[in-house]
Design a protein around this motif. Structure first.
Motif, PDB file in Angstrom:
ATOM      1  N   LYS A   1       3.037  -3.507   2.189  1.00 42.61           N
ATOM      2  CA  LYS A   1       4.427  -3.834   2.494  1.00 42.61           C
ATOM      3  C   LYS A   1       5.377  -2.920   1.725  1.00 42.61           C
ATOM      4  O   LYS A   1       6.356  -2.390   2.271  1.00 42.61           O
ATOM      5  CB  LYS A   1       4.723  -5.298   2.151  1.00 42.61           C
ATOM      6  CG  LYS A   1       4.155  -6.309   3.134  1.00 42.61           C
ATOM      7  CD  LYS A   1       4.548  -7.727   2.721  1.00 42.61           C
ATOM      8  CE  LYS A   1       4.036  -8.757   3.703  1.00 42.61           C
ATOM      9  NZ  LYS A   1       4.404 -10.136   3.311  1.00 42.61           N
ATOM     10  N   ARG A   2       5.087  -2.725   0.443  1.00 40.45           N
ATOM     11  CA  ARG A   2       5.938  -1.842  -0.373  1.00 40.45           C
ATOM     12  C   ARG A   2       5.812  -0.402   0.097  1.00 40.45           C
ATOM     13  O   ARG A   2       6.796   0.348   0.137  1.00 40.45           O
ATOM     14  CB  ARG A   2       5.549  -1.952  -1.848  1.00 40.45           C
ATOM     15  CG  ARG A   2       5.819  -3.323  -2.456  1.00 40.45           C
ATOM     16  CD  ARG A   2       5.757  -3.285  -3.973  1.00 40.45           C
ATOM     17  NE  ARG A   2       4.445  -2.975  -4.478  1.00 40.45           N
ATOM     18  CZ  ARG A   2       3.522  -3.873  -4.779  1.00 40.45           C
ATOM     19  NH1 ARG A   2       3.781  -5.164  -4.595  1.00 40.45           N
ATOM     20  NH2 ARG A   2       2.341  -3.518  -5.260  1.00 40.45           N
ATOM     21  N   ALA A   3       4.592  -0.001   0.462  1.00 36.22           N
ATOM     22  CA  ALA A   3       4.368   1.386   0.872  1.00 36.22           C
ATOM     23  C   ALA A   3       5.075   1.710   2.178  1.00 36.22           C
ATOM     24  O   ALA A   3       5.615   2.816   2.346  1.00 36.22           O
ATOM     25  CB  ALA A   3       2.868   1.654   1.004  1.00 36.22           C
ATOM     26  N   VAL A   4       5.080   0.775   3.132  1.00 36.53           N
ATOM     27  CA  VAL A   4       5.756   1.005   4.410  1.00 36.53           C
ATOM     28  C   VAL A   4       7.232   1.296   4.178  1.00 36.53           C
ATOM     29  O   VAL A   4       7.805   2.239   4.744  1.00 36.53           O
ATOM     30  CB  VAL A   4       5.578  -0.204   5.355  1.00 36.53           C
ATOM     31  CG1 VAL A   4       6.548  -0.124   6.520  1.00 36.53           C
ATOM     32  CG2 VAL A   4       4.144  -0.263   5.866  1.00 36.53           C
ATOM     33  N   GLU A   5       7.872   0.481   3.358  1.00 37.74           N
ATOM     34  CA  GLU A   5       9.291   0.689   3.076  1.00 37.74           C
ATOM     35  C   GLU A   5       9.511   2.022   2.371  1.00 37.74           C
ATOM     36  O   GLU A   5      10.443   2.766   2.688  1.00 37.74           O
ATOM     37  CB  GLU A   5       9.813  -0.462   2.204  1.00 37.74           C
ATOM     38  CG  GLU A   5      11.315  -0.494   2.028  1.00 37.74           C
ATOM     39  CD  GLU A   5      12.052  -0.693   3.335  1.00 37.74           C
ATOM     40  OE1 GLU A   5      13.203  -0.232   3.448  1.00 37.74           O
ATOM     41  OE2 GLU A   5      11.469  -1.296   4.265  1.00 37.74           O
TER      42      GLU A   5
ATOM     43  N   LYS B   1      -5.178  -9.647  -1.927  1.00 36.25           N
ATOM     44  CA  LYS B   1      -3.805  -9.867  -1.468  1.00 36.25           C
ATOM     45  C   LYS B   1      -2.889  -8.767  -1.961  1.00 36.25           C
ATOM     46  O   LYS B   1      -2.017  -8.277  -1.224  1.00 36.25           O
ATOM     47  CB  LYS B   1      -3.298 -11.221  -1.968  1.00 36.25           C
ATOM     48  CG  LYS B   1      -3.815 -12.419  -1.205  1.00 36.25           C
ATOM     49  CD  LYS B   1      -3.521 -13.710  -1.942  1.00 36.25           C
ATOM     50  CE  LYS B   1      -2.042 -13.844  -2.261  1.00 36.25           C
ATOM     51  NZ  LYS B   1      -1.776 -15.054  -3.087  1.00 36.25           N
ATOM     52  N   GLU B   2      -3.072  -8.370  -3.219  1.00 33.68           N
ATOM     53  CA  GLU B   2      -2.222  -7.318  -3.770  1.00 33.68           C
ATOM     54  C   GLU B   2      -2.475  -5.997  -3.064  1.00 33.68           C
ATOM     55  O   GLU B   2      -1.545  -5.286  -2.670  1.00 33.68           O
ATOM     56  CB  GLU B   2      -2.494  -7.171  -5.272  1.00 33.68           C
ATOM     57  CG  GLU B   2      -1.755  -6.030  -5.958  1.00 33.68           C
ATOM     58  CD  GLU B   2      -0.241  -6.190  -5.953  1.00 33.68           C
ATOM     59  OE1 GLU B   2       0.468  -5.179  -6.136  1.00 33.68           O
ATOM     60  OE2 GLU B   2       0.252  -7.330  -5.746  1.00 33.68           O
TER      61      GLU B   2
ATOM     62  N   TYR C   1       0.653   7.080  -5.529  1.00 35.27           N
ATOM     63  CA  TYR C   1      -0.656   6.866  -6.146  1.00 35.27           C
ATOM     64  C   TYR C   1      -0.737   5.469  -6.762  1.00 35.27           C
ATOM     65  O   TYR C   1      -1.821   4.885  -6.879  1.00 35.27           O
ATOM     66  CB  TYR C   1      -0.928   7.923  -7.219  1.00 35.27           C
ATOM     67  CG  TYR C   1      -0.106   7.755  -8.474  1.00 35.27           C
ATOM     68  CD1 TYR C   1      -0.603   7.052  -9.568  1.00 35.27           C
ATOM     69  CD2 TYR C   1       1.176   8.280  -8.560  1.00 35.27           C
ATOM     70  CE1 TYR C   1       0.161   6.878 -10.714  1.00 35.27           C
ATOM     71  CE2 TYR C   1       1.942   8.121  -9.690  1.00 35.27           C
ATOM     72  CZ  TYR C   1       1.431   7.419 -10.772  1.00 35.27           C
ATOM     73  OH  TYR C   1       2.191   7.246 -11.898  1.00 35.27           O
ATOM     74  N   ARG C   2       0.414   4.922  -7.151  1.00 33.16           N
ATOM     75  CA  ARG C   2       0.417   3.575  -7.728  1.00 33.16           C
ATOM     76  C   ARG C   2      -0.052   2.543  -6.703  1.00 33.16           C
ATOM     77  O   ARG C   2      -0.608   1.501  -7.061  1.00 33.16           O
ATOM     78  CB  ARG C   2       1.820   3.204  -8.203  1.00 33.16           C
ATOM     79  CG  ARG C   2       2.386   4.109  -9.290  1.00 33.16           C
ATOM     80  CD  ARG C   2       3.779   3.647  -9.676  1.00 33.16           C
ATOM     81  NE  ARG C   2       4.435   4.585 -10.573  1.00 33.16           N
ATOM     82  CZ  ARG C   2       4.270   4.584 -11.897  1.00 33.16           C
ATOM     83  NH1 ARG C   2       3.484   3.685 -12.457  1.00 33.16           N
ATOM     84  NH2 ARG C   2       4.897   5.465 -12.646  1.00 33.16           N
ATOM     85  N   LEU C   3       0.177   2.810  -5.419  1.00 28.90           N
ATOM     86  CA  LEU C   3      -0.156   1.858  -4.384  1.00 28.90           C
ATOM     87  C   LEU C   3      -1.525   2.099  -3.756  1.00 28.90           C
ATOM     88  O   LEU C   3      -1.986   1.306  -2.940  1.00 28.90           O
ATOM     89  CB  LEU C   3       0.922   1.889  -3.286  1.00 28.90           C
ATOM     90  CG  LEU C   3       2.316   1.469  -3.758  1.00 28.90           C
ATOM     91  CD1 LEU C   3       3.312   1.548  -2.615  1.00 28.90           C
ATOM     92  CD2 LEU C   3       2.295   0.056  -4.333  1.00 28.90           C
TER      93      LEU C   3
END
Length: 490
Positions: free
Chosen positions: A318-322, A310-311, A358-360
């Motif tokens: 979701k975070r990367a798209v933004e 899920k993460e 890189y975090r994502l």
């Protein structure tokens, strides 16, 4: 003139305007509505659950399998085998291996005929086991290559009514009527009186003329289901010694050892184990008994893996798209497929290497361990395009990771590899060239993701040997999480 594309809805919560917290509270997975997520229903989690409705579902599954067993003793018309033993994939749950889409293969005629034959022969004691429970997974243990996707597909078909009602309840309480429709769902319940599958009408979330199904998270697993063929073969050495019958233990040991050479390889031992399980089905029951004894580990193990998935495949994209929209030109639209593909890959590289992306593309505690994870992640990000983006199309010489096309005359390919791939040099030298020929295009981009300095050095050496160091279509991404300085110290 380049224009900034509006973001599209990638997940159930986004498309149906639902608060993700509502899905979480309901216990449902926020599935992607553009690509299957590699998660699977594990029937063992139904068996061990303390929820009465799950235990009832498991018993309903066994009831149907006992029906199939009763029919396996006679020679059946092929039409009845198709009706009773063969199932299509329930693609509407958006779970499985299909990427950039949800159209999997389902359980075909080969699976149906194998199930029909196996219940009548090797597993003739199905439902009458001594000292262990009865499990759907047992039907797949005897045949190599029938994995979690087949078990999950079969289970999904047999609990479809529950999933449909589960989704309908959530939809009626949380989704606007304009985004719902009445659908006639086929093969949703089996009528034992008429021995036929029934269809019923339900009020469900609507997407592109089809419905979408939600799945409870506590039914799901990421890796192999708890009872699985690979695990059974791996556990072989612990199984014969646990047999209570001394004579049977001796027969099993003799049969197994007679198949081995003086210095057997792992493959030879595994092949011997497979034949021994087939010859002595009592070993299968013993393996299941041992897995049942470890039942308390099944749910927590699956939950940890699903939380990780899920993460990686929901929260991080979701975070990367933004992030990509705000900080890069990733969603600009260049002129042709190659320009767009290369632009997106370069923007993705810049984001990973210079804007904390890189975090994502790292999971907590380590790198993405599989190329498929990187591919799914990139595919989830790249969906705003006027071009047709296909994942793993197979046009005769094996699947390529991505094909971007605009009509028949403009096609470009993208192939992802990890720097740790042992066949990287051969892949770079031959694989994409083969794909280009099969797809009738001369435009291809090779993307290599490195998670360590050692991988980077190895990749640089390979590229130098192949004279590809300055080739624009070969893009190396540094996804290390141990050498990125903060903005204040860079």
């Amino acid at each position: 003139m380049k224009t900034k594309a509006e973001p599209i809805d990638r997940y159930f919560s986004e498309y149906f305007d639902v608060d993700p917290k509502a899905l979480e509270d309901y216990g449902a997975l926020d599935v992607s509505v553009i690509t299957d997520l590699p998660l699977f229903i594990d029937p063992f989690l139904l068996f061990t659950s303390d929820r009465p409705e799950y235990q009832e579902l498991h018993e309903d599954i066994l009831k149907y399998l006992r029906f199939l067993k009763s029919k396996s003793v006679a020679k059946l018309d092929s039409g009845l085998i198709d009706s009773w033993y063969r199932f299509a994939e329930v693609k509407q749950n958006w779970l499985g291996y299909t990427l950039l889409g949800n159209g999997g293969r389902g359980l075909g005629r080969e699976f149906a005929e194998a199930l029909y034959d196996t219940l009548a022969t090797i597993l003739s004691n199905f439902g009458e086991e001594d000292g262990t429970g009865t499990h759907l997974e047992k039907l797949t243990l005897i045949k190599d290559g029938v994995g979690k996707d087949s078990i999950s597909d079969f289970t999904t078909n047999l609990i479809k009514e529950y999933l449909v009602l589960y989704t309908q309840k959530f939809a009626q309480e949380n989704i606007a009527p304009a985004k719902r429709r009445k659908f006639v769902v086929p093969r949703v319940k089996f009528d034992y009186r008429t021995e036929t599958w029934m269809r019923k009408r339900y009020d469900l979330p609507a997407l592109d003329g089809d419905f979408v199904l939600l799945t409870p998270i506590d039914m799901l697993t990421l890796d192999e289901v708890w009872i699985n063929h690979k695990g059974m073969i791996k556990s072989y050495d612990s199984i014969p010694p646990a047999l209570p019958d001394k004579q049977l233990r001796a027969q099993v040991g003799n049969y197994f050892s007679r198949q081995l050479t003086r210095r057997p390889t792992k493959r030879e031992r595994d092949d011997a184990a497979k034949r021994t399980f087939s010859e002595f089905p009592e070993l299968i029951d013993e393996y299941i008994r041992q897995r049942e004894e470890q039942w308390h580990d099944a749910a927590p193990s699956s939950a940890r893996k699903v939380d990780d998935a899920k993460e990686v495949l929901v929260s991080q994209p979701k975070r990367a798209v933004e992030d990509l929209r705000n900080r890069t030109n990733f969603y600009d639209l260049p002129y042709d497929t190659y320009e767009e593909a290369l632009s997106r890959v370069q923007a993705f590289k810049y984001y990973i290497e210079h804007q904390d992306g890189y975090r994502l593309i790292n999971r907590k505690g380590g790198a993405f361990s599989k190329e498929s994870e990187v591919q799914v992640y990139f595919g989830l990000l790249w969906t705003n395009s006027r071009f047709d983006v296909n994942r793993e199309p197979n046009n005769g010489r094996g699947p390529v990771d991505f094909k971007i096309s605009y009509g028949a005359g403009d096609k470009s390919l993208i192939e992802f590899k990890l720097g740790s791939n042992s066949s990287l040099k051969n892949n770079l030298e031959k694989q994409v060239e083969i794909y280009k020929m099969a797809n009738k295009t001369d435009k291809a981009i090779k993307v290599i993701v490195c998670y360590s300095e050692t991988q980077q050095m190895r990749v640089a050496k390979i590229l130098a040997e192949l004279n590809l160091l300055n080739e624009p279509s070969v893009v190396v991404i540094d996804a290390r999480n141990d050498n990125k300085p903060s903005a204040s110290t860079a």
